[in-house]
Design an enzyme around this catalytic site. Structure first.
Site, PDB file in Angstrom:
ATOM      1  N   TYR A  89       0.859  -1.194   0.000  1.00 40.14           N
ATOM      2  CA  TYR A  89       0.000   0.000   0.000  1.00 40.14           C
ATOM      3  C   TYR A  89       0.887   1.234   0.000  1.00 40.14           C
ATOM      4  O   TYR A  89       1.714   1.426   0.896  1.00 40.14           O
ATOM      5  CB  TYR A  89      -0.888  -0.029   1.232  1.00 40.14           C
ATOM      6  CG  TYR A  89      -2.093   0.880   1.137  1.00 40.14           C
ATOM      7  CD1 TYR A  89      -3.296   0.411   0.624  1.00 40.14           C
ATOM      8  CD2 TYR A  89      -2.046   2.193   1.568  1.00 40.14           C
ATOM      9  CE1 TYR A  89      -4.416   1.224   0.545  1.00 40.14           C
ATOM     10  CE2 TYR A  89      -3.163   3.021   1.497  1.00 40.14           C
ATOM     11  CZ  TYR A  89      -4.339   2.526   0.982  1.00 40.14           C
ATOM     12  OH  TYR A  89      -5.447   3.340   0.915  1.00 40.14           O
ATOM     13  N   TYR A 111      -5.431   5.661  -7.232  1.00 42.07           N
ATOM     14  CA  TYR A 111      -5.743   5.513  -5.819  1.00 42.07           C
ATOM     15  C   TYR A 111      -7.171   5.005  -5.699  1.00 42.07           C
ATOM     16  O   TYR A 111      -8.120   5.782  -5.740  1.00 42.07           O
ATOM     17  CB  TYR A 111      -5.563   6.858  -5.109  1.00 42.07           C
ATOM     18  CG  TYR A 111      -5.994   6.861  -3.655  1.00 42.07           C
ATOM     19  CD1 TYR A 111      -5.242   6.193  -2.697  1.00 42.07           C
ATOM     20  CD2 TYR A 111      -7.134   7.540  -3.242  1.00 42.07           C
ATOM     21  CE1 TYR A 111      -5.626   6.200  -1.362  1.00 42.07           C
ATOM     22  CE2 TYR A 111      -7.521   7.546  -1.907  1.00 42.07           C
ATOM     23  CZ  TYR A 111      -6.762   6.873  -0.973  1.00 42.07           C
ATOM     24  OH  TYR A 111      -7.141   6.888   0.340  1.00 42.07           O
TER      25      TYR A 111
END
Ligand SMILES: [Zn+2]
Lengths: 303, 388
Positions: free
Chosen positions: B292, B342
């Site tokens: 991440y 994103y």
């Protein structure tokens, strides 16, 4: 996650692009030049000159009147100015004040003529420091054309779009903490100039941020100690972007490790940004944000 | 045991943009259909749905739009992007226990053209909920953006280990290099140099603009069913070899500044221990990691917490051994959230599936196990996905 608003350079780039559009035609006036409106305007302005209606022309100073939108009406007229003003708003320059309005008259507008405005964005200057705050001067011209394409009047208009200066004591500080019965003692403390750290009344464990039950011994009996207000900077950030309500950027926020052994977050003030350093000794200072909120902040120990 | 019981059989996504021009519900429905098409299943096969607690589209609304009928399982996973792999964990549990047969996980938002997480929200500390009170120790000081919350950890990490902004920058440069050759990436064809990273403006020192991931509109959906059934479907399954959620002691949302030395991510350590234990694998057994990457510093911390290198060694690992396609550990071959989009970590899970199928834009050779992580700085989750 961060895709911030325009910098000053980007604002200038936008402004140059809008200026390059040249003159952009707007929608024609909804009504032709007419006697009732001229009569109203003259009465409102206290202009008693009979020559206009007698000769069938409008007072030149009325140029803007014919194409002015009504209150609450916001036509998307594709004016090259709109995008620049909106970008300035997003840049934090939400204040506006007109600084220049210069009109040039080519000829009288006659009864029955329908005028069409055309707007040319000409200049963006700034950022400049002004008495109202830091801001940009935006300049544009509007020319009103008759149906035959001849210019009737033009107007240069300049506004200062400014970032309203730092929150004064009369403006409510927008970044408010939530407070409940588990945390009120802390905020009552800073109001009185005390930095209070929760202490367990049974095992004595100190704890910040505070809470309703001691995680060490399960006690709900709480008290507090008043911290010496001395500590060291454990870590810090310097916030630049995006703008934060109630704050002038850049500003520093630190995690401070207190002599008592607990950590607390607060702004580091009275210290140039390039002098900030992990490990630097700090002492607490209390700053009033508005008539209801005081915040504990941190200043270099030697200051 | 959960290991090996469930698999991801389908992945679907919308395009990734800055302005989708459509509602979040429509994005969700499009991605769900795409994932079902990919799996070769129909809405009638779906009986479970899982999303993030932050998603604005309720499971029943997505079911209505896509023609999914009865649901026997629905669940929401908390803590922002920390939910990503957790959605698959919940789906896998439901499938393994028989609560549902086919579960769709989805995340859909207009995070760029709608509500932007990077904008300061003065109301964050407004209500005396436990989270409002937590925020109230930070928000009044203007510490209100995800970038600034992470920057506080990054500064301490630099102080403790001598890491530099260039160490963060190498992560960004690698992600953008991967995105440059991924046609689905927003930054396709737009790599950056370390110098560009260094000269990009400050957001929250020590983070530059190019340390921060982009903001995107889009949606991703995944179809989870039993591993056995997945083997009969259109594509080779991505078997859930391990799934875990984790929070650490003294955990907060993005502001766990009060508990330890602030140089690690203890919640990711919880997840890592569970993943390796459940899968029976070790860091040496994965051919790619999807980490991440909302902000570059936490990619370094994750390499350490997941056991790819020791504490404080990640800057050297990235510099000397590499996280590029030809590095010792290829990280985010799709370009991650810094480069592709994103979508709150969900697009990374889709990339792991493609790598296992052999169909990724930047396909690595011989991929049999991929590690995936979710949001950092928050309670988080992780997966090990495997072929078979
Ligand atoms: Zn106690």
């Amino acid at each position: 996650m961060t895709d911030p608003e325009m910098t000053a350079e980007e604002l200038h780039e936008l402004a140059r692009g809008q200026a390059d559009l040249g003159e952009v035609r707007g929608a024609p006036a909804p009504d032709p030049v007419n006697a009732p409106m001229i009569r109203h305007w003259q009465q409102a302005m206290g202009d008693t000159n009979p020559v206009y209606l007698a000769t069938g022309v409008a007072p030149p100073a009325m140029a803007q009147v014919w194409t002015m939108p009504g209150p609450g009406e916001r036509p998307d007229d594709g004016s090259p100015v709109t995008d620049v003003l909106a970008a300035l708003d997003r840049h934090g320059c939400t204040g506006v004040v007109a600084t220049n309005c210069e009109q040039t008259y080519h000829r009288y507008a006659r009864l029955g003529e329908r005028l069409t405005p055309a707007t040319r964005f000409t200049d963006l200057a700034g950022p400049k420091r002004t008495a109202l705050g830091v801001g940009f001067f935006a300049t544009w011209t509007v020319t009103w054309y008759a149906e035959d394409g001849a210019p009737v009047a033009e107007m240069l208009f300049r506004v200062l779009k400014f970032r309203p200066s730092e929150t004064g004591p009369t403006t409510p500080y927008p970044l408010r903490p939530a407070v409940n019965q588990d945390t009120r003692f802390f905020w009552d403390g800073v109001e009185q100039g005390e930095l209070r750290i929760q202490a367990c009344a049974d095992c004595g464990a100190l704890r910040h941020p505070p809470g309703p039950m001691c995680p060490v011994c399960r006690s709900v009996a709480r008290t507090h100690t008043v911290a010496t207000g001395r500590g060291v900077l454990y870590s810090y950030v310097v916030h630049h972007h995006p703008p934060v309500p109630g704050r002038e950027t850049p500003f520093a926020v630190g995690v401070v490790e207190l002599q008592e052994g607990v950590r607390i977050v607060g702004n580091v003030v009275d210290c140039p940004i390039d002098k900030l350093e992990v490990g630097m000794p700090l002492r607490v200072t209390f700053r009033r944000m508005d008539d209801r909120l005081v915040l504990p902040m941190w200043t270099p120990e030697e200051a | 045991m959960l290991s090996g019981r469930a698999a991801i059989a389908g992945v679907g996504a919308t395009e990734f943009s800055k302005q989708s021009g459509r509602t979040e519900l429509r994005l969700a429905a499009e991605a769900v259909w795409a994932a079902l098409d990919d799996a070769g299943l129909s809405p009638a096969d779906v009986d479970g749905m899982v999303t993030y607690s932050q998603d604005a589209n309720q499971e029943i609304a997505v079911a209505r739009e896509t023609g999914v009928g009865e649901l026997t399982f629905f669940s929401r996973v908390e803590y922002g992007g920390g939910a990503a792999c957790g959605t698959v964990a919940h789906a896998a549990m439901a499938v393994a226990t028989g609560l549902a047969r086919t579960v769709v996980c989805y995340r859909a938002f207009n995070e760029r053209s709608g509500r932007r997480f990077g904008r300061p929200d003065a109301g964050l500390g407004g209500e005396p909920t436990s989270q409002g009170l937590e925020m109230s120790w930070h928000v009044p000081f203007g510490l209100v953006t995800p970038a600034a919350w992470v920057a506080m950890f990054a500064r301490r990490y630099m102080h403790a280990f001598g890491a530099t902004s260039e160490d963060f920058g190498r992560v960004a440069v690698t992600m953008r290099r991967h995105a440059a050759t991924n046609p689905a990436a927003w930054f396709h064809g737009r790599p950056i140099t370390l110098e560009e990273h260094q000269t990009s403006r400050w957001i929250a020192e020590p983070l530059h603009l190019l340390d921060c991931c982009q903001e995107s509109d889009g949606a991703v959906a995944l179809v989870v069913t039993s591993a056995e059934r997945a083997r009969d479907l259109r594509h080779p399954p991505a078997v859930v070899a391990a799934a875990a959620q984790g929070s650490g002691a003294g955990q907060m949302m993005m502001t766990s500044y009060y508990r330890d030395d602030m140089t690690g991510l203890p919640e990711m350590s919880v997840v890592a221990r569970r993943l390796w234990e459940m899968s029976g694998l070790s860091p040496a057994d994965v051919q790619a990691a999807i980490l991440y990457d909302h902000f570059t510093p936490f990619v370094l911390t994750q390499l350490e917490e997941l056991g790819f290198c020791g504490r404080g060694e990640a800057p050297g690992f990235v510099r000397d051994e590499g996280i590029g396609l030809d590095g010792r550990l290829p990280v985010n071959p799709h370009g991650g959230q810094l480069g592709e989009a994103y979508i709150h970590g969900m697009n990374g899970i889709a990339e792991a599936v493609r790598q296992l199928r052999g169909s990724a834009a930047n396909q690595l050779a011989g991929v049999t196990n991929v590690l995936v992580t979710a949001g950092t700085g928050v309670p988080t989750s992780g997966l090990v996905l495997s072929t078979g």
